[in-house]
Structure formats: C-alpha cells, structure tokens
Design an enzyme around this catalytic site. Structure first.
Site, PDB file in Angstrom:
ATOM      1  N   HIS A 262       0.849  -1.406  -0.194  1.00  0.00           N
ATOM      2  CA  HIS A 262       0.072  -0.081  -0.132  1.00  0.00           C
ATOM      3  C   HIS A 262       0.947   1.181  -0.095  1.00  0.00           C
ATOM      4  O   HIS A 262       1.687   1.699   0.935  1.00  0.00           O
ATOM      5  CB  HIS A 262      -1.060   0.103   1.461  1.00  0.00           C
ATOM      6  N   ASP A 264       0.785   5.084   0.007  1.00  0.00           N
ATOM      7  CA  ASP A 264       0.446   5.824  -0.015  1.00  0.00           C
ATOM      8  C   ASP A 264       1.171   7.058  -0.972  1.00  0.00           C
ATOM      9  O   ASP A 264       2.559   7.649  -1.118  1.00  0.00           O
ATOM     10  CB  ASP A 264       0.290   6.962   1.304  1.00  0.00           C
ATOM     11  N   ASP A 374      -7.752   1.602   2.237  1.00  0.00           N
ATOM     12  CA  ASP A 374      -7.320   2.230   3.305  1.00  0.00           C
ATOM     13  C   ASP A 374      -8.129   3.540   3.437  1.00  0.00           C
ATOM     14  O   ASP A 374      -7.566   4.270   4.622  1.00  0.00           O
ATOM     15  CB  ASP A 374      -5.936   2.797   2.864  1.00  0.00           C
ATOM     16  N   HIS A 578      -6.043   9.805  -0.870  1.00  0.00           N
ATOM     17  CA  HIS A 578      -6.611   9.315   1.183  1.00  0.00           C
ATOM     18  C   HIS A 578      -6.043  10.788   1.892  1.00  0.00           C
ATOM     19  O   HIS A 578      -6.451  10.374   3.175  1.00  0.00           O
ATOM     20  CB  HIS A 578      -7.265   8.242   1.557  1.00  0.00           C
TER      21      HIS A 578
HETATM   22 ZN   LIG Z   1      -2.859   4.677   3.515  1.00  0.00          ZN
END
Ligand SMILES: [Zn+2]
Length: 1013
Positions: A262, A264, A374, A578
């Site tokens: 994951h 970001d 997420d 996000h």
């Molecule tokens: Zn995240």
C-alpha cells in the site's frame, strides 16, 4: 508427562535470536563506500551516477532531511567464497521497524539499470550464486534521507514535514556495508522455525497438534550444534519435515494472499518522493516475481504506474512483462486510492474512468474490483459509480478501524442509495500490510464473520504505507502454510481469482444498506480547509470548462482541449488521494497542493474565458451576456446556455431595530439580526413560517477545544463537545442596502483570531447568503457555525455523489451515536411534511446534527453545525493558520429539489461576457428539474460525439425529454468509460430526434449523442 512447554518455547526464541539467525550470514568482508550528496532536489540517474564520491565510513552521519545521496559500494569476492551464494548487505542506518517511514534506497548497476529497493526489511542485494572468487562488485545506491515523521512517540508536532522548515541536521548513520556469504539452508531453517513457532502459539494448549509441533521443534534444536549452526542446519531441518508435511484440515479457512505494498501517493512525504518510493518497491517486486514462481503481486493506482512509466522506464519494462504474464496485477481501476466522502459525483466517476482506461490502454487489462483498503469511509453513492464503471466488487479493510461498532460481515452485498448492490469483502486479517505472521493468519481465520457459509478471505501481503512490499521471507512462510495442519491455507491468488471464488461459494450473502461510515478519522472532513476548497473549486471549474469548450467546439468549431483537460483532471484526481484531500499530510504536501490548485484555476479560467468569448462573439457588439453553467434555469438564463438579461428590480431593505441589530427584508424573507449579530428569526413571508427555533439564535459561531487522543489531523473525539465557547461579542455591526440586496456585516474577535461575516438577502431570492472571512490563529481548536432549526424530524438528507442519503437526527443506537461528525457535499436538508429548510455550502464537508426538545413549548429543535476550521499540530504543525473564506446559505421553505438547485448555485456563479450574440442556446435541455445534468463534454475518443451525464436528483421517479439544439442522429446509453452499455435500469429511448428518459431514484445515465452529419 511433566509440562515443559514454556521451557521449550523460550529455548526456541533464544536459539533463533542468538545463534540461528546470525548464522544466515556466517562470513562477511567490508565494502568500500563513497558518497555524494545532491545539493537540493533529486537529480537524474545519470547525474547521480557520474558525480564524484568522497569516502564515508560505517558509523558516519549522512543525510539531511529530504536529501538525496548517491552512495557507491565496491569490493571483491574473496577467493575462498568461490561456489557459494554471496550477497551485499547495505544498511543505510535503518531502524528495523516501519519500512517506508525512514531512509530508503534504490540500487543501480554501473550502467544505470535499477536492481532493487532497500529498506529495513530488505537490505540484501544478490551478487552471485554461485560466486566466482575474485569477482568485482560495484553498486550505486540512490539514497533518500527522508526524515522520520511518525515513530515510537507518534503525533508529536515536528518541523521536519517540509523542506523549508526541516533544517539540515544529518538524520542517519551508515551501518553495516558488507559483502557476505548467504547460507540458504540456515535461512530455510529460520523460516521453518518461525512458521512452526508462530503457529504453535496460536493453537489450543489442550490440542495434540501444539504438542506435536513442540516436540518436533525440541528435536530440531537438539540437532543443532550451537557452535556450528551452518553444518548442522540440514540435519535440524530434517527433524521438522513431519510436522511441516501434515496437511490442513478440510474445513480450514482459505486465504488468498496477494503481494502488495500500500503506497500512499503522498502523506508523510511529498508527491515527488512517492514517485521514487513506487520505483523502489516495484523494482523489488519484479525481482521477487522472477525468483518466486508461485508469487503474485498487485498494485493499485494508475497514477503510480504512470509515474514509473515516466520516471523509471527500465522498471516499467519489467512491470509490463510481469503484467503480460498475469503475475503483476493492476488492481482497483482508479486513478488513485481516493477519499470517497468528498470527491464530487463527476470526480468520483472520473477516478474510475482514468484508472480503468490507463490499465486498458497500457496492459489491455480491465479491472472489476474497486481496491480501497485504506480509505476513510465509503459513500452511499459509490456502489452505482462502481457498477457504471463496469466493475462489480469492492475491497477495503478500513472499516475494521471503527472505534465503536464491529461490522457484522466480512463478505456481503453493499447496497447504495439507488439500490445498486456490490459484492464487497473486508479482509478479516484486518490489515493491508500482512506479513505472513502466524498470529495474522490465525486472526484472519478466527475473525472471519461468515464462517460456515463461506471459507475464503483475502490477505494483502507486504510492507505498505510508505512502500516496501512483499519480502522473500513472507513468500517462504506462505509456502509452508499452503497446506499445514492447524493453520488456514495460504495460496497466492489474484484479486479477481479471489472474488470469483468468494462469490461462487456465497450465493446469498447478507446485505448492508447505505454508507459504510468509518467511526474514526471524522475530522478529515475539515482539516486543511484550503486544500478542500482547491478541490471543490477545481471540480466546479472543470464542469464549466468542459461545458463551454464542448459548446464552443460544436457551435464555432473551436478546438476542444482534450490533452489539457485530461491532464488537469488527472491532477485533480491525484489530489483526492486519501491523505491529501482529507488533510492528513505533512505541510509540504498541502503547501504544494494549494499552489497546484491555484495554477489549475488559472488554466481553467483561461479555457472558460476563451470558450465564452468565442460563443459571445465580438466584444464590440456590446451586449452583456450572462452564462449559466448550472443544471437549472436561472434568472431566465437557460441551464448550460447564455442570454442577455435585464437586471431585476427589487425592494430590499435593512432597517435598524430599537435595542440594536437590523431587520432585513426582500419581500420573500424577513431576517432579524439581533444586537449580538446573531440571527434571531428568519420568516418565510409566504407562509409566515419561522425557521429559527424559539429561544435560539442561528449562525452562532462556537469554539471547542480539539485535542484528540491520537491522530491529530484525522480525528475529533466525542468529548470535544463537553466544552464550548459561544462567540457572541461583536466589534462592529453595520448594515447596508440597495434595491438589489440588503446586508448586515458583523465583525468579531476571539483568541488571536478575527472573523467578519456578511449576511445578505438578494432581490428575488428566497435565500440568506452567509459569507465568512476568518483570520485563524488558534491552536487545537474546532470552529463551528450553528443553525438551530425549528424542525421536528427523525432524519435529514445530506448530499453525496449522484444523490443524497439520510442520517438520523437522534442517537438511538451506538451506530447512530458514532456518526457525530458526518459528510455532506453541497447541502443538508431538513423537512417536516410540507415544509423544509436547506443549508447549502460552497466547500464545507463536515457537519453535525443534534436534536433537543425545548422545555418552554415542547417543540423540537434540530441543530445543524457546519465545521469550519480546526488547528491540529500533527503532521502539519501550522495546519489552517491564516485567512479563510467560506460561503454558506440558509434556504427556508426548501424542498429537496430546491436544496439541489441552491447547492449547484453556490458553486457555479453566473459569468457575464460582453459580445455580439443575443443568446447561446444550450446544447442539451431537459424538461424536468429532477433530472440533473452532471457533465456535458466531448467524448474522450475524440469522435466529436457529445457525452451528457444525467441523474435523478430527488430520490424519486423522474420522466423527461432531453432535447438538443443540434440535429440528433443517435443517442446511446454508455458506461462511465463512454462505451455502449445495456446496464441502464430505467428507460432511455431515442425517438423523434430527442431522448425520452424515465429514471429510477438517483439513477445515473451517461448518453453519447451523435449529431447528424
Ligand atoms: Zn493509505
């Protein structure tokens, strides 16, 4: 038998830690190390490779915050190591925990080709197996000295989150830099013992399996010569073969593991660093795929693929090859893993359009799952958008973070506001960073709520957030759990393979209706107000730009700016990531976001202006032409068109009241502003109906302390309400009026801040406009604007994508009570049968609603409060300091359709252009206000077709005719990607040169309109 269980378990731990793990690399020699530090931002690879190095030794400090150092290691494989496996061990000064949250490196060969990424859990680079003695080693590392923002003492304010404030103190000390012999047998023994030891700890002490493993482990440890682990490891391993070969029970839970990182797209690092993070992790993962035939990896966010394509083409070539083999799987089909609460209807749709199209164009792959592990909650509008994008599944694990209520299912059908149902899976492993620990696998099996009717769950496996991905250790452990007694079974499988199996085994899953509200991170609807306003402004300007550019293209033959709009859309979509739109990133990210939004606004204004001037004709014509981009006719200007209109006359007045304050009137509303500058009364004159609850005053600014227990930028905790200061003191209170409008201006100061509000009634408008300007210099405070309404209702409506949803005004259940801060787009609406009131907002998403019963008259007061500003100190220590402007409006007597209309109005003001044309006819017109146009644009395939997206906005059935101001040859219902689609549930019929529509509640329809040649 005597119970020696804990004795053997403790023995296993000590021998593993102190003897076996250190024996994985039994011999090593130091590497020579040189370093060059780039003076500022990262440099191109060729420049980094060519720069002169200075020597640096292990233990030396390096790396100013956010700096880039090029480190070169050289050495010679000792002759004695010929035939053995040799690896370089490169420790940049890692802390073993939290890969992706500290320094990182990407290793290059001398020719500039990338090898793999370096992080605390991945410090090795394979040199040769078998090695030749005397072999020369030369590797370069592009090392990023990203500072630690979040560590063991999380959420402490830090200046490290922006290059401009971070200083230049070195952050790291170079640690182990060696060439070493890798003993694979010992490494395999470590894997065996970790898997068995971790499984053992999860098994019931009463069961035989735990003891069988314990005794095998004991026999294995007995076989190890503690002074010569390497030559006894094979014999030790053989003593574990029996327990490792015992197969899983038939009812074992089945885990589909998928390699994942994951990443970001920005968070505790700026966007530019994510470009490199993605390259590092992806280089690692393509290398791991080559080493491990059963392994599969998935990566979401088309934007991240696009970054690799642009910045690290050699890595991208490896990705393409692995995608073609079906082992590197593009997931999710969205441009980024966006927030879903706040993006507008169109933006949410375009996340899928641009994500899916990228994967289709680049790889010929179409995704059918939305991948949002997420994201901070999911709107009721999302299921229909997923379906209209041609997808059918959703994955997230985030709802497991809810503070109060446990979600009852892991696999279920999620039903949105229009009735669309999406097959949804929450991985019961409760993380997107599974590391194949026995405790995680056992938790997934135990936690799975759908046992007995379903057996499969998914486990995204690999270090995430800041990247890292899957390690060879995780792959080795998964291999041992493929079919192992006492464990869930683990197979590497693509998300689509998982969903197909999960759907097939569970024909009648339970249903959850409405939004998937996350009972955490509620303050992300408010933090970093300027980022949120930039997003909303961009969404509005994009609507205008597409509409007027399409109109100009069809009317005047002007070129449609395909590339420019595509690029701007992708930039806006990226910033809906996000941690950007929710306001939870470091200062650097939000500083850049504000600059980016300003630049986009300039570009879009340019496009809009040019298109409108082309449509208006020569300025010498001297006509004042009013353009209306909203979906409803406004002051006789048709929706999507322009007309010259006379300025309406009016009879607005502001009258001073005895005792202080003013009364505003415009013939439709009478508004009393008292001596404190608060709204004491708003009466709809046609009905005599009072809006403000008796004994209350509206537009009351309230200040709360706001210091959540953790997650400063993300969270507001319920106890914030216990303490409140009403801001009632005024510095000045003045009024002004003209026939066109009457205003009261109120100035206040509090703490270190000031606020000026202007309340305006305009001629002919049943609406009180509230403009607020705050110069905000508070710390850890929450500013709300309260509107106590005299409305008795158990629920209210809040706008979301392509419609609205209802939430309770009460707190009957723990689920209701947990929604103490919620999201709206442009309106909230309160209604008693026959009479309602709307509050509309230009850019405020967070709000709360409460109800009280008055002692005086027994009536119900329903209070809505908009959340204007916060001032958390982590991760940006100066969040939201400075000047802010907000626009809201109170609309008494509003039905839901009025709320929809006024919501559009506040974001899409009319534009006046001087030209020669008398009017500009809209390209399309609809004869029913419940049918709302959300986009008018030219088709992305550049065919010249017009694409129009329409939705039913009231929550009921709506019939209407869509007519065009050009001869219409054909109208085809499409999916969001503008492909012909037969999934429309209502009626769409092309007849008599127009389109007859009969849509269901909140149904959205995309039409491709072709003009007669
Ligand atoms: Zn995240």
């Amino acid at each position: 038998m005597h119970d020696d269980r804990t004795l053997v378990e403790s023995r296993l731990k000590r021998v593993l830690d102190e003897r076996i793990r250190p024996a994985v690399y039994p011999e090593s020699v130091p590497l020579e190390v040189g370093i060059w530090t780039a003076p500022g931002e990262p440099v191109p690879v060729a420049e980094g490779l060519a720069a002169p190095r200075t020597p640096i030794a292990v233990g030396d400090a390096w790396g100013a915050p956010w700096g880039t150092s090029w480190i070169t290691v050289t050495g010679t494989v000792p002759e004695a190591w010929a035939g053995r496996t040799v690896e370089a061990l490169i420790d940049l000064g890692f802390d073993a925990n939290m890969p992706g949250f500290q320094c990182e490196g990407l290793v290059y060969r001398p020719d500039g080709s990338p090898v793999k990424g370096l992080n605390p859990q991945n410090q090795w680079v394979r040199i040769a197996a078998p090695a030749a003695g005397g072999e020369q080693v030369l590797l370069h590392v592009e090392a990023a000295s990203n500072p630690v923002i979040l560590d063991y003492h999380p959420f402490l304010p830090t200046e490290l989150g922006d290059r401009e404030t971070a200083g230049d103190r070195p952050q790291y000390k170079l640690a182990r830099m060696d060439l070493a012999v890798f003993d694979e047998t010992v490494w395999q023994l470590v894997m065996d013992l970790e898997v068995l030891g971790e499984l053992m700890a999860e098994l019931p002490v009463e069961g035989p399996r735990r003891w069988e493993i314990l005794r095998a482990v004991e026999r294995c440890l007995d076989a190890i010569d503690l002074q010569d682990v390497n030559s006894t490891a094979a014999a030790a391993r053989s003593r574990l073969e029996g327990v490792l070969a015992a197969p899983a029970v038939p009812s074992a839970h089945r885990i589909s593991a998928i390699g994942h990182a994951h990443i970001d797209s920005a968070w505790l690092w700026p966007l530019r660093e994510t470009v490199r993070k993605v390259a590092r992790t992806t280089a690692n993962m393509t290398a791991l795929l080559e080493d491990e035939p059963e392994f599969r990896y998935t990566m979401s966010q088309a934007q991240q693929f696009a970054w690799i394509k642009e910045h690290r083409p050699e890595v991208y070539a490896r990705v393409r090859k692995a995608v073609a083999e079906g082992r590197f799987v593009p997931a999710g089909g969205m441009w980024v893993e966006s927030d879903t609460n706040m993006p507008s209807s169109e933006a949410m749709a375009r996340q899928f359009v641009h994500g899916k199209r990228f994967f289709l164009d680049e790889f010929g792959v179409e995704n059918h799952e939305a991948w949002l592990p997420d994201t901070f909650g999911f709107t009721g509008g999302l299921p229909q958008i997923i379906r209209n994008a041609g997808s059918k599944w959703l994955l997230t694990q985030k709802i497991s973070w809810s503070q109060v209520n446990r979600f009852p299912h892991h696999t279920f059908l999620w039903e949105g506001i229009d009735g669309t149902r999406i097959f949804t899976h929450f991985p019961p492993v409760d993380t997107y960073n599974c590391s194949m620990k026995g405790s995680e696998i056992a938790h997934a099996a135990r936690n799975f709520k759908d046992k007995g009717v379903a057996r499969h769950s998914l486990a995204p496996t690999g270090w995430g957030d800041g990247g890292g991905g899957t390690t060879r250790e995780m792959v080795a452990k998964a291999a041992r759990m493929k079919d192992l007694e006492g464990s869930a079974t683990v197979r590497w499988e693509n998300p689509a393979e998982f969903f197909a199996k999960a759907e097939a085994e569970y024909p009648n899953p339970p249903v959850w209706v409405g939004e998937l509200y996350l009972e955490l991170h509620r303050a992300t609807l408010t933090s970093q107000a300027r980022t949120k306003q930039g997003n909303r402004r961009s969404e509005n300007l994009l609507r205008e730009a597409e509409l007027w550019c399409a109109t100009a293209a069809l009317r005047t033959g002007a070129a449609y700016p395909y590339e420019q709009l595509d690029r701007i859309w992708k930039t806006v979509l990226l910033h809906q990531f996000h941690d950007i739109l929710p306001g939870s990133s470091i200062a650097w990210v939000h500083r850049e976001a504000e600059a980016t939004y300003a630049a986009l606004a300039g570009e879009l204004e340019g496009l809009i202006g040019a298109a409108q001037r082309a449509l208006a004709g020569a300025a010498a014509g001297g006509r004042e032409l009013v353009f209306n981009a909203a979906p409803h006719t406004r002051s006789a200007v048709p929706a999507g068109g322009a007309a010259a209109v006379a300025v309406p006359g009016g009879t607005c007045e502001a009258v001073e009241r005895s005792g202080g304050g003013f009364t505003l009137r415009n013939g439709l509303l009478e508004v009393v502003v008292d001596a404190d500058g608060l709204i004491a009364s708003v009466v709809e004159l046609a009905t005599g109906r009072e809006t403000v609850a008796p004994g209350s005053r509206a537009n009351l600014l309230q200040l709360h302390p706001d210091f959540p227990n953790m997650w400063d930028a993300w969270d507001v905790d319920q106890f914030y309400r216990n303490t409140v200061t009403d801001l009632t003191g005024t510095d000045s209170l003045t009024a002004s009026s003209s026939p066109a409008g009457a205003s009261v201006r109120i100035a206040r100061s509090f703490g270190s801040s000031t606020v000026v509000q202007t309340l305006t009634l305009r001629a002919g408008e049943q609406r009180l406009d509230i403009d607020t300007e705050v110069d905000w210099h508070e710390t850890e405070k929450f500013l709300k604007a309260a509107f106590p309404l005299d409305v008795h209702t158990e629920r209210y409506a809040a706008e979301t994508q392509f419609g609205h949803l209802h939430r309770p005004t009460h707190t009957n259940t723990s689920w209701d009570a947990a929604k103490f801060e919620a999201c709206n787009h442009r309106f909230v609406h309160f209604e008693e049968p026959g009479w309602g009131v709307a509050l509309v907002t230009a850019s405020t998403y967070g709000h709360d609603v409460t109800r009280t019963v008055r002692a005086e008259d027994g009536g119900t007061t329903t209070t809505v409060r908009f959340s204007l500003l916060r001032a958390p100190r982590f991760p940006d220590p100066k969040t939201d300091q400075g000047l802010h402007r907000f626009r809201h409006a109170l609309v008494p007597g509003a039905a839901i359709g009025d709320a929809v209309r006024e919501g559009y109005r506040i974001g899409l003001p009319e534009r006046t252009v001087t030209g020669s044309a008398e009017r500009v006819a809209p390209l399309v017109e609809l004869d029913n206000d419940a049918l709302v146009v959300s986009a008018v644009k030219l088709a992305d395939d550049r065919s010249g077709d017009l694409v129009v997206r329409v939705y039913e906005a009231g929550g009921g059935r709506a019939r209407g005719r869509l007519t065009t101001s050009f001869p219409l040859a054909d109208a085809v219902p499409c999916d969001l990607l503008e492909r012909p689609w037969d999934g429309t549930r209502g009626e769409v019929a092309f007849e008599d040169g127009a389109v007859r529509l009969a849509l269901r509640p909140f149904e959205l329809v995309t039409l491709r309109l072709r003009a007669t040649a």
